[in-house]
Enzyme design. Structure first.
Site, PDB file in Angstrom:
ATOM      1  N   ARG A   1     -13.736  -6.229  -3.005  1.00  0.00           N
ATOM      2  CA  ARG A   1     -13.164  -7.370  -3.712  1.00  0.00           C
ATOM      3  C   ARG A   1     -14.095  -8.577  -3.762  1.00  0.00           C
ATOM      4  O   ARG A   1     -14.220  -9.229  -4.805  1.00  0.00           O
ATOM      5  CB  ARG A   1     -11.858  -7.761  -3.031  1.00  0.00           C
ATOM      6  CG  ARG A   1     -10.797  -6.715  -3.253  1.00  0.00           C
ATOM      7  CD  ARG A   1      -9.554  -6.984  -2.459  1.00  0.00           C
ATOM      8  NE  ARG A   1      -8.542  -5.994  -2.809  1.00  0.00           N
ATOM      9  CZ  ARG A   1      -7.363  -5.903  -2.225  1.00  0.00           C
ATOM     10  NH1 ARG A   1      -7.042  -6.731  -1.243  1.00  0.00           N
ATOM     11  NH2 ARG A   1      -6.497  -4.994  -2.603  1.00  0.00           N
TER      12      ARG A   1
ATOM     13  N   HIS B   1      -9.299 -12.323  -4.617  1.00  0.00           N
ATOM     14  CA  HIS B   1      -9.057 -11.034  -5.264  1.00  0.00           C
ATOM     15  C   HIS B   1      -9.540 -11.076  -6.703  1.00  0.00           C
ATOM     16  O   HIS B   1      -9.207 -11.994  -7.448  1.00  0.00           O
ATOM     17  CB  HIS B   1      -7.555 -10.725  -5.227  1.00  0.00           C
ATOM     18  CG  HIS B   1      -7.246  -9.287  -5.489  1.00  0.00           C
ATOM     19  ND1 HIS B   1      -7.462  -8.711  -6.700  1.00  0.00           N
ATOM     20  CD2 HIS B   1      -6.764  -8.318  -4.674  1.00  0.00           C
ATOM     21  CE1 HIS B   1      -7.102  -7.432  -6.635  1.00  0.00           C
ATOM     22  NE2 HIS B   1      -6.685  -7.172  -5.411  1.00  0.00           N
TER      23      HIS B   1
END
Lengths: 669, 253, 296
Positions: A337, A266
């Site tokens: 992401r 992330h």
């Protein structure tokens, strides 16, 4: 072994409806004769247990936490996607389906993903009916926001605590069934092994974490909803207790494990601060709606910042490199992401990182532009068409506080820096694992009667998951898929009767568990469990992390192998087996991570392409973008356990066919 | 980050083998604690030290370490979740302490939260209260009405969310001089009372949840307001008042 | 269910505390207004007021309600305290309670007990003497005696058939006086005293005289007492301080318990509650202070 994904015939938009119509049912009067075990009480587990209990089955639910409400789904911040098109911006089931497949870099199964998109709207209806307090507009209608990898606003949210609200919704449904006696809840219990009888999943061995007692629980079907395995990296955004044990034990009993190398890093987490750090904290993806990511254009500026001689606010606008906006003008800061993470890594590797830690790993997430924009808007909205700069800044900060206040506070508590005044420092961190136990369209693993749901399975996100899709999948699996498919399986079990826990298979499984526990407790080594876990994490992060290459992966495989041997030789686990023993719990979990880690490296080595979260440095184009190999790698890898030597695991392949989406290079430019 | 500094601290930690034996405060010294560490990372460090000395580590509940799961539960220097407001123990950082400080670490104390080991307590009483009525009785078929059919005023939705933000950590009970759980129950009752979906069962819900709460052995609320101050999610006392209203309405029915 | 819920549940106990507490607040206001006559009025008005309060049937009902409230408030409070103590069998080694709550809110039971002690003392000082003390002074007046000298006599109430009555040197009707009347009237008037102030004829029950108790006098005497006046004044002021703290938390707390809160209402209640908690006890305390230091 032939993998049968059991994808129903027919047009993609009719597969699920047709399938449901043809699934076998269990009559209400027969359901109380059937036991179902659910391991894990996150979104998938809690919703499955509640739904099945409500249908009338005897459900036994297990969680290792002190309450089902604490499962790590609770920590999801940003939101949940649904193709409701409330915002009238052209959204549809097909678009959600398409975005998810594309976001997953064409490594997910079409039929599963389409089903997910189909039921997404029901999830919102269901949750609202349960009293989940989603954010609303002034007109009383549900509010939406944007998330990475999409060009529509389809994300429903409850401030920065959407996962919490959804989980508490599922927990309330579960609580209702517990209160009614339809679900028996086992808190502070960890599944230690799966028990198979005649090749079918018929129960589990669980350890009561308070008393240490090893318990036998039988059932006609076992549902594993134990989450992902991100903690193999030691540092991740997962909870400290998140583990792979349930899924891994199922794998060792014969369920294939798919795409273990697909891990989502992330992009927006708080950077590592020191060696005692135990976990990484996520800053919601929703912040990328308002924040701009940058590093200095000049290396000497980056160096000065790291040395504490310059502040980010002193870097002139023209000396800032908004690298996502530069590289991906169409999506800008809202690229998926994996793309955002890799771009940050690329800048830091090139020497532009701004965090003064060992690896200089950190980039800025800057809200100053948004403060000005929103401040101006707010001033105009209040009738002030000639606001002073101070007024604009004040209003802009107020807007930010309303939208992200809790996240900003959290950031400030952790870092002691005020993100309203100075840009946030962020860096990618391990967050979600797309890989997991292989399941067919019915979410059944290759062990009959063993179903796997939520993050624990591999099915819906391909090589990269889009933001706000994990919550969607967890609830879809639990509320809307498993009740149908598990019933279909159980339709043949109405005459089976109660499964005895004194079968030899239970004896064997219990012995395996007890032996393992005793071997740890009598090991008398010199190092703590965390010592090994941290070392494993470092190998994984450096060699099976955001950038991977053949040499590194090969090194990782042998290093993990060696580390595992050392672990068994030298780990010290204090205390006894018949009490609350958190070190023992950790040891049992890390033992499984040490096997899984090796398989992840093997899977990554096997996949000679770059796709989604899996970035092989050998396979990139001139601009550093991923190079997929659809000819040779459009498959789901599915590994078969072949004994304690992980290197002997056998690879099976499920071919991915794209009939309804034109497979193409992922382009967010 | 801002402060790169190490401190040495003295700890007084409650050790208790299990619920059946007596416990006591035990002194520990811990050196070289980074002020950037969280409080739980400091305890990790202590446990690493203890285990490498072949001693039993301190048992404590923790999981997400980002302030949302509600697992962590320590009473630090006389305050639930320690000397800061609006946070859980895992969000408490060592920069709140000074070199040479003595820090008391105790478990939540409540008859309804019996000690399991050291700092770990059993909070399943909260689960049972939830099971008594903390839900809307709607089947999970997904075949309900469309989510936007019933508009909910933003103010009510926001208030319901603020109440629903409760993480069930038990700090309210731990900090209340009466060991009362009314903030927890009030928050749950309020969440549903504020939403049209929850109104249908409002009467039974509040009666059942309060009955269960009383049976669990929590104390009575005397409106000291300590719970609101120590609540990591800032759940307002207004929620207790709303529960009182709901209960009165329900009792008179 | 509803019935037992309204008596036994934890929330119901709050309602009762709140209701009785608020009723007692009302009582305080009434009591204060009456007592302020000690400062702003004279002995006659004050004693007339005392007579009204002891004889009016409506007041009687209110007074019983007050007693019940006090008892209920105290018993409920004790019950709550006992239960709350039991809710935490093992305490903390270190508690930093002041970080999260006010001193008053944490000590309502102690404050309440002190107030109860005060109430008992207060009633022994005044109420019990009014009702049971044989030596309770009667309102007297100096009139011109038959011999041209001054004579102190008891003053009758409006209902009294005779405006005056003889008293002895102790300020009472005295057995000697009554004996003398019996002798003088040849046994026609065999007088006796009932309710401390009423003189009647035992023979036919005819009321001869109704006197009035001199509450004013005993009040002034208490606080002006050479030996104990200062101590009594100090203790009364202290008691009012305790009451102030009790009210400081109790007043707004009652509304919270009843669920009477709102964004607009709550700040008003809190401000009013604070003002009430300071003003009412302060005025009460002003009375003994005035008597002791300023009353001539």
């Amino acid at each position: 072994m032939k993998l049968d994904s059991k994808i129903p015939e027919g047009h993609i938009s009719e597969k699920w409806t047709n399938h449901k119509n043809n699934l076998k049912l269990v009559a209400p009067n027969n359901r109380p004769k059937i036991d179902i075990i659910v391991v894990g009480t996150g979104l998938a587990g809690a919703s499955a247990a509640a739904s099945l209990g409500e249908m009338g089955y005897n459900v036994k639910a297990f969680c290792f936490q002190d309450s089902p409400r604490r499962a790590h789904s609770i920590a999801a911040q940003g939101g949940i996607n649904a193709a409701k098109n409330y915002q009238n911006d052209g959204d549809s089931v097909y678009r959600l389906f398409y975005d998810t497949i594309k976001g997953g870099d064409y490594r997910a199964r079409e039929a599963n993903v389409h089903r997910l998109a189909e039921v997404s709207g029901n999830i919102i209806d269901q949750c609202v009916a349960q009293g989940v307090p989603f954010a609303r507009e002034y007109g009383g209608m549900l509010d939406n926001r944007s998330f990475g990898g999409t060009q529509v606003q389809r994300t429903f949210y409850a401030a920065g605590q959407t996962g919490q609200q959804l989980l508490l919704g599922a927990y309330s449904a579960l609580s209702r069934q517990i209160g009614l006696g339809r679900v028996q809840m086992f808190n502070r219990h960890e599944m230690m092994d799966l028990v198979k009888v005649d090749g079918k999943a018929r129960g589990i061995i669980a350890r009561n974490l308070v008393t240490g007692e090893i318990e036998r629980h039988s059932a006609h079907a076992v549902i594993i909803a134990s989450g992902g395995y991100g903690n193999v990296y030691f540092l991740s955004t997962n909870a400290m207790g998140s583990n792979v044990t349930a899924a891994w034990k199922v794998h060792k009993q014969g369920a294939l494990f798919s795409n273990p190398c697909f891990v989502q890093i992330h992009p927006t987490c708080i950077p590592v601060h020191g060696t005692n750090q135990s976990k990484l904290t996520l800053m919601s993806e929703s912040l990328r709606n308002s924040g701009r990511i940058w590093v200095p254009k000049k290396k000497e500026d980056a160096e000065a910042i790291r040395a504490g001689q310059l502040k980010p606010t002193q870097i002139a606008e023209e000396d800032r490199d908004y690298f996502l906006e530069r590289r991906y003008p169409a999506f800008g800061n809202l690229v998926p992401r994996d793309v955002a993470s890799r771009a940050a890594k690329e800048r830091c590797d090139a020497g532009y990182g701004i965090e003064a830690n060992d690896t200089n790993e950190g980039v800025y997430l800057d809200f100053s532009t948004e403060i000005q924009n929103k401040g101006k808007q707010a001033a105009y909205a209040s009738g002030n068409h000639n606001p002073s700069p101070e007024e604009i800044t004040r209003l802009g900060k107020k807007w930010l506080e309303e939208k992200y206040g809790n996240l900003f506070t959290m950031y400030q508590k952790i870092t002691d820096e005020n993100p309203y005044e100075t840009p946030m420092k962020i860096y990618p961190a391990v967050h979600y694992t797309m890989g997991g136990v292989w399941v067919d369209y019915n979410l059944q693993s290759t062990i009959p009667g063993c179903f796997v749901a939520g993050e624990a399975n591999f099915s819906d996100h391909g090589a990269n998951r889009l933001g706000a899709s994990a919550l969607m999948q967890g609830l879809a699996d639990g509320y809307f898929v498993l009740p149908y498919t598990v019933s279909n399986y159980l339709a043949d079990d109405i005459r089976t009767g109660k499964i005895s826990t004194s079968l030899p298979e239970f004896d064997e499984a219990e012995k395996r568990v007890k032996d393992q526990i005793n071997s740890f407790l009598s090991n008398n080594g010199t190092k703590t469990v965390d010592y090994f876990h941290k070392r494993l994490g470092l190998i994984m992060w450096n060699k099976v992390g955001m950038g991977r290459n053949e040499q590194g992966l090969k090194e990782a495989i042998s290093e993990i192998d060696a580390l595992r041997a050392e672990f068994y030789k030298d780990v010290f686990v204090p205390g006894s087996a018949d009490e609350l023993n958190q070190e023992l719990e950790k040891a049992l979990r890390v033992a499984d991570f040490l096997e899984l880690g090796q398989l992840m490296a093997m899977d990554a080595l096997e996949r000679n392409e770059s796709c989604g979260g899996h970035f092989r440095e050998e396979y990139q184009d001139a601009e550093g973008e991923t190079l997929r190999d659809d000819e040779n790698y459009a498959f789901v890898s599915a590994w078969e356990y072949k004994g304690p030597d992980i290197s002997k695991e056998e690879l099976h392949k499920e071919e991915l066919k794209y009939e309804y989406i034109k497979i193409a290079a992922r382009n967010y430019k | 980050m801002a402060s790169k500094k190490n401190i040495n601290i003295n700890l007084k930690i409650w050790r208790q083998k299990n619920g059946n034996v007596k416990g006591q405060l035990v002194d520990y010294k811990l050196d070289n604690v980074s002020t950037d560490s969280s409080f739980l990372e400091m305890l990790d460090q202590l446990n690493e030290q203890l285990v490498s000395q072949k001693q039993e580590p301190v048992a404590f509940d923790h999981d997400c370490r980002e302030g949302i799961c509600g697992s962590c539960s320590l009473f630090i220097n006389g305050r639930a979740h320690g000397p800061d407001t609006g946070i859980t123990t895992c969000q408490l950082h060592m920069r709140m302490f000074k070199d040479g400080d003595t820090i008391y670490v105790e478990p939540w104390r409540s008859r309804a939260f019996p000690i399991i080991k050291d700092l770990v307590v059993d909070r399943s009483a909260f689960d049972r209260i939830q099971q008594a009525g903390g839900f809307v009785s709607v089947n999970t078929s997904g075949r309900t009405i469309d989510a936007n059919t019933i508009p909910v005023p933003k103010e009510n939705a926001d208030k319901a969310f603020e109440a629903a933000a409760c993480i069930g950590c038990g700090a309210c009970v731990a900090t209340c001089k009466n060991g009362s759980a009314m903030l927890f129950v009030g928050a749950k009752v309020s969440q549903y009372a504020l939403l049209p979906q929850g109104k249908v069962e409002a009467t039974q819900r509040v009666m059942n949840m309060v009955r269960q709460m009383d049976e669990e052995g929590f104390g009575n609320c005397t409106n000291t307001g300590a719970c609101e101050i120590e609540c990591p999610k800032g759940i307002s006392l207004e929620n207790i008042a709303r529960m009182n209203r709901e209960y009165l309405k329900a009792s008179l029915k | 269910m509803a019935k037992s819920a309204l008596l036994k549940s934890s929330i119901a106990k709050k309602y009762w505390m709140a209701l009785t507490g608020l009723f007692l607040c009302l009582f305080l206001v009434g009591h204060l207004l009456g007592n302020l006559q000690l400062i702003f009025s004279d002995a006659k008005h004050f004693n007339d007021y005392a007579l009204f309060m002891t004889t009016n049937p409506a007041v009687k009902i209110l007074s019983y309600l007050t007693y019940i409230s006090i008892i209920f408030h105290a018993v409920d409070g004790i019950l709550l305290t006992v239960q709350n103590k039991a809710a935490r069998p093992v305490g903390y080694a270190k508690v930093n309670a002041s970080a999260s709550s006010s001193l008053a809110s944490r000590n309502m039971a102690v404050l309440g007990t002190l107030i109860l002690v005060f109430i008992v003392t207060h009633m022994a000082n005044f109420w019990a003497r009014m009702h049971f003390d044989e030596n309770m002074p009667i309102v007297v007046k100096e009139i011109n005696g038959g011999m041209g000298g001054k004579q102190r006599v008891a003053v009758g109430t409006k209902e009294s058939p005779n405006p005056y009555f003889q008293i002895d040197e102790n300020g009472r009707f005295g057995t000697k006086i009554l004996e003398d009347i019996k002798t003088q009237s040849m046994g026609q008037y065999d007088l006796a005293v009932r309710d401390l102030t009423t003189v009647y004829n035992k023979k036919d029950g005819e009321v001869i005289f109704i006197g009035q108790k001199d509450l004013y006098k005993i009040t002034i005497d208490l606080f002006k007492d050479k030996k104990w006046g200062m101590a009594a004044t100090g203790l009364y002021v202290l008691a009012m301080l305790v009451l102030a703290f009790h009210l400081l938390h109790g007043f707004q707390s009652a509304f919270q318990s009843m669920g009477v809160t709102s964004r607009k209402l709550t700040p008003i209640i809190k401000t009013f509650g604070t003002a009430f908690a300071i003003l009412v006890p302060a005025l009460f305390a002003a009375i003994p202070v005035y008597i002791h230091f300023f009353l001539k």
